[in-house]
Design an enzyme around this catalytic site. Structure first.
Site, PDB file in Angstrom:
ATOM      1  N   TRP A  46       0.919  -1.086  -0.081  1.00  0.00           N
ATOM      2  CA  TRP A  46      -0.100   0.071   0.019  1.00  0.00           C
ATOM      3  C   TRP A  46       0.885   1.255   0.033  1.00  0.00           C
ATOM      4  CZ3 TRP A  46      -4.967   1.781  -0.379  1.00  0.00           C
ATOM      5  CH2 TRP A  46      -5.321   3.087   0.071  1.00  0.00           C
ATOM      6  N   SER A  62       1.206   4.472   0.922  1.00  0.00           N
ATOM      7  CA  SER A  62       0.571   4.970   1.918  1.00  0.00           C
ATOM      8  C   SER A  62       0.661   6.663   1.728  1.00  0.00           C
ATOM      9  CB  SER A  62       1.118   4.754   3.215  1.00  0.00           C
ATOM     10  OG  SER A  62       0.215   5.431   4.269  1.00  0.00           O
ATOM     11  N   GLY A  63      -0.464   7.383   1.381  1.00  0.00           N
ATOM     12  CA  GLY A  63      -0.305   8.891   1.370  1.00  0.00           C
ATOM     13  C   GLY A  63       0.018   9.542   2.838  1.00  0.00           C
ATOM     14  N   LEU A  64      -0.436   8.694   3.874  1.00  0.00           N
ATOM     15  CA  LEU A  64       0.153   9.256   5.399  1.00  0.00           C
ATOM     16  C   LEU A  64       1.438   9.152   5.393  1.00  0.00           C
ATOM     17  CD1 LEU A  64      -0.502  10.063   8.172  1.00  0.00           C
ATOM     18  CD2 LEU A  64      -0.987   7.699   8.721  1.00  0.00           C
ATOM     19  N   ASP A 122      -1.059  14.757   6.225  1.00  0.00           N
ATOM     20  CA  ASP A 122      -1.595  14.195   5.128  1.00  0.00           C
ATOM     21  C   ASP A 122      -2.775  14.802   4.839  1.00  0.00           C
ATOM     22  OD1 ASP A 122      -2.433  12.234   3.336  1.00  0.00           O
ATOM     23  OD2 ASP A 122      -3.244  10.930   4.920  1.00  0.00           O
ATOM     24  N   ASP A 181      -2.274   4.937  -2.597  1.00  0.00           N
ATOM     25  CA  ASP A 181      -3.485   5.733  -2.074  1.00  0.00           C
ATOM     26  C   ASP A 181      -3.527   6.997  -2.857  1.00  0.00           C
ATOM     27  OD1 ASP A 181      -4.820   7.154  -0.206  1.00  0.00           O
ATOM     28  OD2 ASP A 181      -3.564   6.948   1.414  1.00  0.00           O
ATOM     29  N   ASP A 186      -5.608   9.416  -2.533  1.00  0.00           N
ATOM     30  CA  ASP A 186      -6.654  10.509  -1.580  1.00  0.00           C
ATOM     31  C   ASP A 186      -7.861  10.842  -2.609  1.00  0.00           C
ATOM     32  OD1 ASP A 186      -4.486  10.704   0.132  1.00  0.00           O
ATOM     33  OD2 ASP A 186      -3.846  12.583  -0.896  1.00  0.00           O
ATOM     34  N   GLU A 237     -10.834   8.475  -2.600  1.00  0.00           N
ATOM     35  CA  GLU A 237     -11.999   8.341  -1.342  1.00  0.00           C
ATOM     36  C   GLU A 237     -12.871   9.435  -1.644  1.00  0.00           C
ATOM     37  OE1 GLU A 237      -9.944  10.509   2.128  1.00  0.00           O
ATOM     38  OE2 GLU A 237      -8.522   9.356   1.246  1.00  0.00           O
ATOM     39  N   LYS A 248      -8.501  16.879   0.988  1.00  0.00           N
ATOM     40  CA  LYS A 248      -9.029  16.105   2.022  1.00  0.00           C
ATOM     41  C   LYS A 248      -8.033  16.247   3.313  1.00  0.00           C
ATOM     42  CE  LYS A 248      -6.660  12.793   3.142  1.00  0.00           C
ATOM     43  NZ  LYS A 248      -6.219  11.435   2.571  1.00  0.00           N
ATOM     44  N   ASN A 295      -6.573  13.815   6.594  1.00  0.00           N
ATOM     45  CA  ASN A 295      -6.581  12.397   6.967  1.00  0.00           C
ATOM     46  C   ASN A 295      -7.521  11.941   8.007  1.00  0.00           C
ATOM     47  OD1 ASN A 295      -5.414  10.448   9.338  1.00  0.00           O
ATOM     48  ND2 ASN A 295      -4.318   9.985   7.404  1.00  0.00           N
ATOM     49  N   SER A 296      -8.040  10.773   7.939  1.00  0.00           N
ATOM     50  CA  SER A 296      -9.362  10.288   8.236  1.00  0.00           C
ATOM     51  C   SER A 296      -9.076  10.296   9.822  1.00  0.00           C
ATOM     52  CB  SER A 296      -9.479   8.847   8.023  1.00  0.00           C
ATOM     53  OG  SER A 296      -9.899   8.949   6.511  1.00  0.00           O
ATOM     54  N   ARG A 329     -12.760   4.060  -2.135  1.00  0.00           N
ATOM     55  CA  ARG A 329     -12.748   4.156  -0.427  1.00  0.00           C
ATOM     56  C   ARG A 329     -14.028   4.797   0.029  1.00  0.00           C
ATOM     57  NH1 ARG A 329      -7.486   6.158   2.622  1.00  0.00           N
ATOM     58  NH2 ARG A 329      -8.224   7.112   4.438  1.00  0.00           N
ATOM     59  N   HIS A 389     -13.964   2.222   5.454  1.00  0.00           N
ATOM     60  CA  HIS A 389     -12.958   2.741   6.539  1.00  0.00           C
ATOM     61  C   HIS A 389     -13.698   3.076   7.744  1.00  0.00           C
ATOM     62  CE1 HIS A 389      -9.205   5.394   7.067  1.00  0.00           C
ATOM     63  NE2 HIS A 389      -9.134   4.066   7.289  1.00  0.00           N
TER      64      HIS A 389
END
Length: 523
Positions: A48, A50-52, A62, A89, A91, A118, A124, A126-127, A162, A193
């Site tokens: 993955w 990862s964007g984070l 992020d 990822d 976003d 997503e 965005k 980060n969640s 997502r 998620h």
């Protein structure tokens, strides 16, 4: 085509096959090629991107602060480093549906197996960051999904939708409604998620899911649930999205703190990876294979220095280390890819020089024997250097470039120069011969030693061998056990009529006497 001849599937096809398979897919997050290789080596099925993690590695939140190009570049490095599929990822797709079209084409061209977008507005957040977690209308996001699936050229390239409804606090019903719409729009998988400590929201979603479209889960906060439990509940993929970064931050902080506290690295050396592991992860073995396969043009040079007391005038022990380090440096600057220091019986040499150090073996009988044992059948060009002499890199370079099979570096006195150092071996030249190479830069040696004493020239302890030249030396060694030193063997080889050449130099070297003083300047 038989099964044995089957072409390995592409990363995109492999990811499709994994989703079509019977078991849950395990993916691990990474932000660079090194992390991706660690994930592959530890047995994960996919990476993955990862964007984070990528954002954190740049020291920014992020929150769509990095550009698509920066995130794409990281994903490309990751995909180039591993053979397993990479899921990027992406976003929100970096804008509207037009941006998604461009994004899809670029990521597919980079070798990525799937993109995940997503249903939040751009930019965005980060969640897991408290604050705004707004969603875009379903119609807007389904347009992005259709744009992505229409833009791909490879039908195996996957588009994952997502669903952030539960992160935004909108509950299971809204998450299911959106996931249905996204699947109907052509998403190849949906990623549901959630960010609570309990896995129940994700398990409830899986229980309610009634479509063939695969479901992906990311148990970052509900970490107690196992992959086996998620598989039993119907999940097709589990992503451990940021654990490599978090583990690294803790381990690096602890190591740095310990170094700062103790003032050395001794206490952590058994807790950190050795350099050999890093070289392995970097692919140094492949580098060596490439060099052996594609870069062996006959010019590879292995320099051997025999540091053997009693067989050559040796400097004091406290000078030997500095001399050896200077020798290694100059030999390397002169083109030697490898330098070997052969130590005499009981001769220790604590040096930081970049060289292979060979301790005396009881099976070695003479200096010549030891030097030949240091050589390899793979060596293309070997320079054998006297232990008590320092050679200028340009002298080394010129000698190494000569095409002869056995070529001696010979000192020819300049006008007005006093007599030869008595420790050097006189050299006598024969008439020049035309034998396929430029004889203006080297003459044929017909004698070394006392019969050549009136010649005025002398061997300065550096000789070049090709593989053919080494064969001559080995033959002399096998037939003449009395040839204890390199000079003995060279004298015998010349006397037997073997072609030994001498390349003349008036400067570029200096020899240390037993007192450690130079006997000839390098000017």
């Amino acid at each position: 085509m038989t099964g044995a001849e089957r072409v390995p599937p592409t990363a995109t096809r492999r990811l499709r096959e994994l989703f079509e398979g019977p078991r849950i897919i395990r993916a691990i997050g990474a932000h660079d090629a090194l992390g991706a290789r660690l994930g592959e080596r530890t047995g994960f099925d996919a990476i993955w991107s990862s964007g984070l993690e990528i954002s954190a590695s740049h020291g920014v939140p992020d929150a769509d602060i990095l550009t698509m190009g920066e995130l794409l570049n990281a994903a490309r490095w990751i995909a180039d480093a591993v053979r397993i599929p990479v899921i990027a990822d992406c976003d929100t797709g970096y804008g509207n549906a037009s941006n998604v079209v461009y994004m899809t084409r670029r990521y597919e061209a980079a070798g990525i197996a799937a993109v995940c977008i997503e249903d939040k507005p751009f930019p965005k957040l980060n969640s897991f960051i408290p604050g705004r977690q707004r969603l875009v209308p379903i119609s807007e996001f389904t347009g992005k999904i259709r744009a992505a699936t229409d833009a791909r050229s490879d039908p195996d390239f996957m588009v994952i939708a997502r669903v952030e409804a539960m992160v935004a606090g909108l509950g299971l019903e809204e998450a299911t409604r959106r996931a249905h719409a996204y699947a109907d729009a052509g998403a190849d998988a949906v990623l549901v998620h959630a960010k609570g400590a309990s896995p129940q929201p994700a398990l409830d979603f899986l229980a309610a899911w009634d479509r063939p479209t695969p479901v992906v889960v990311v148990p970052t906060t509900y970490y107690r649930v196992s992959a086996a439990e998620l598989e039993a509940a119907g999940a097709s993929m589990v992503i451990y999205a940021n654990h490599g970064l978090r583990a690294g931050v803790r381990a690096v902080t602890d190591a740095f703190s310990e170094i700062r506290r103790t003032g050395s690295t001794e206490s952590i050396e058994d807790k950190i990876a050795p350099l050999s592991t890093i070289f392995d992860l970097q692919g140094v073995s492949h580098l060596r294979q490439h060099e052996d396969s594609y870069m062996r043009t006959g010019g590879d040079v292995h320099a051997v220095v025999a540091v053997i007391d009693g067989l050559t005038p040796a400097p004091p022990s406290h000078d030997r280390r500095a001399l050896a380090e200077s020798q290694v440096r100059n030999l390397r600057l002169g083109g030697a890819q490898q330098v070997s220091l052969v130590l005499g019986p009981g001769a220790g040499l604590a040096t930081e020089a970049e060289a292979r150090v060979l301790a005396w073996d009881e099976t070695w009988s003479t200096e010549l024997d030891a030097v030949l044992r240091a050589c390899s059948d793979d060596d293309q060009v070997v320079l054998v250097a006297a232990a008590d002499t320092l050679y200028d890199p340009e002298l080394v370079r010129r000698l190494a470039a000569h095409p002869g099979d056995i070529v001696l570096a010979v000192h020819t006195p300049r006008p007005g120069e006093s007599g030869l150092d008595p420790a050097l071996l006189p050299v006598a030249f024969g008439p020049p011969e035309q034998d396929g190479f430029d004889m203006t830069s080297a003459e044929r040696v017909v004698a070394l030693g006392s019969p050549a004493a009136e010649s005025g020239s002398a061997f300065i302890g550096l000789v070049r061998f090709t593989r053919k030249g080494l064969d001559v030396l080995r033959d002399v060694h096998a037939r003449m056990p009395f040839a204890r030193t390199m000079a003995d063997a060279l004298a015998a080889a010349a006397a037997e009529g073997n072609h030994v050449s001498g390349m003349e130099f008036t400067c570029g070297w200096s020899r240390l006497s037993a007192s450690g003083a130079p006997t000839l300047a390098t000017r």
